[in-house]
Write a protein that holds these residues in place. Structure first.
Motif, mmCIF file in Angstrom:
data_model
loop_
_atom_site.group_PDB
_atom_site.id
_atom_site.type_symbol
_atom_site.label_atom_id
_atom_site.label_comp_id
_atom_site.label_asym_id
_atom_site.label_seq_id
_atom_site.Cartn_x
_atom_site.Cartn_y
_atom_site.Cartn_z
ATOM 1 N N HIS A 63 30.601 103.721 18.563
ATOM 2 C CA HIS A 63 30.685 104.902 19.419
ATOM 3 C C HIS A 63 31.090 106.120 18.604
ATOM 4 O O HIS A 63 31.891 106.026 17.675
ATOM 5 C CB HIS A 63 31.738 104.679 20.512
ATOM 6 C CG HIS A 63 32.146 105.954 21.179
ATOM 7 N ND1 HIS A 63 31.460 106.487 22.250
ATOM 8 C CD2 HIS A 63 33.135 106.835 20.883
ATOM 9 C CE1 HIS A 63 32.033 107.625 22.599
ATOM 10 N NE2 HIS A 63 33.052 107.859 21.785
ATOM 11 N N CYS A 65 32.000 110.447 19.739
ATOM 12 C CA CYS A 65 31.944 111.516 20.738
ATOM 13 C C CYS A 65 30.958 112.596 20.294
ATOM 14 O O CYS A 65 30.609 113.477 21.076
ATOM 15 C CB CYS A 65 33.334 112.118 20.947
ATOM 16 S SG CYS A 65 34.555 110.893 21.482
ATOM 17 N N CYS A 105 39.133 106.090 20.414
ATOM 18 C CA CYS A 105 38.053 106.523 19.536
ATOM 19 C C CYS A 105 38.634 107.025 18.217
ATOM 20 O O CYS A 105 39.664 107.682 18.177
ATOM 21 C CB CYS A 105 37.258 107.640 20.204
ATOM 22 S SG CYS A 105 35.884 108.172 19.180
ATOM 23 N N CYS A 107 36.382 108.615 15.989
ATOM 24 C CA CYS A 107 35.234 109.315 15.411
ATOM 25 C C CYS A 107 35.662 110.533 14.615
ATOM 26 O O CYS A 107 34.939 110.998 13.740
ATOM 27 C CB CYS A 107 34.215 109.684 16.492
ATOM 28 S SG CYS A 107 34.643 111.109 17.516
ATOM 29 N N CYS A 112 36.624 115.093 20.096
ATOM 30 C CA CYS A 112 36.851 113.677 20.357
ATOM 31 C C CYS A 112 37.652 113.509 21.648
ATOM 32 O O CYS A 112 38.655 114.183 21.857
ATOM 33 C CB CYS A 112 37.596 113.030 19.199
ATOM 34 S SG CYS A 112 37.902 111.272 19.482
ATOM 35 N N ARG A 113 37.190 112.590 22.509
ATOM 36 C CA ARG A 113 37.861 112.360 23.781
ATOM 37 C C ARG A 113 38.985 111.325 23.672
ATOM 38 O O ARG A 113 39.627 111.002 24.677
ATOM 39 C CB ARG A 113 36.826 111.944 24.827
ATOM 40 C CG ARG A 113 35.781 113.036 25.057
ATOM 41 C CD ARG A 113 34.871 112.709 26.211
ATOM 42 N NE ARG A 113 34.104 111.515 26.008
ATOM 43 C CZ ARG A 113 32.924 111.470 25.357
ATOM 44 N NH1 ARG A 113 32.400 112.561 24.844
ATOM 45 N NH2 ARG A 113 32.294 110.342 25.222
HETATM 46 ZN ZN LIG Z 1 35.711 110.387 19.467
#
Ligand SMILES: [Zn+2]
Length: 121
Positions: A63, A65, A105, A107, A112-113
């Motif tokens: 994954h 974002c 996450c 990322c 980014c969430r």
């Molecule tokens: Zn993210």
């Protein structure tokens, strides 16, 4: 088709999928062929309300974002030009209406969430 992706471990993000060559926007990276599962699982990908267990190498696409690939139906396609060695990612929230295993996450994207899925287990 599968030789476009190489699977290898990363130091901090588990196993990931990388492109082996330059890939233009729109190119097919992988397909989701099943098997169809009775319920959502840790790795399943949701399409039209059904849950599919992805095969290798799609199973290892992480994954992000700020992804560089997205699902169009049952086809994973490139969103922006990729160079050899780039990790392929898609946004899991674009396919999943819920998560069997919410996660933090990593990322590193500006937007980014952080928590993906409603609640961390
Ligand atoms: Zn993210």
């Amino acid at each position: 088709m599968h030789d476009i992706l190489e699977i290898r471990p990363t130091p901090d993000r588990g196993t990931a999928a990388f492109v082996t060559r330059t890939v233009p926007v729109g190119e097919l990276l992988g397909t989701l062929t099943g098997p169809q599962m009775p319920a959502r699982g840790r790795y399943t990908i949701e399409r039209d309300g059904n849950h599919y267990e992805p095969g290798v190498p799609v199973r290892y696409v992480n994954h992000s974002c700020e992804p560089n690939a997205r699902w169009e139906g049952h086809e994973l396609r490139v969103l922006r030009p990729l160079e050899a060695g780039d990790e392929v990612t898609f946004d899991y929230t674009e396919t999943e209406s819920d998560f069997a295993a919410p996660f933090l996450c990593q990322c590193g994207g500006e937007n980014c969430r952080k928590v993906i899925g409603n609640h961390l287990a």
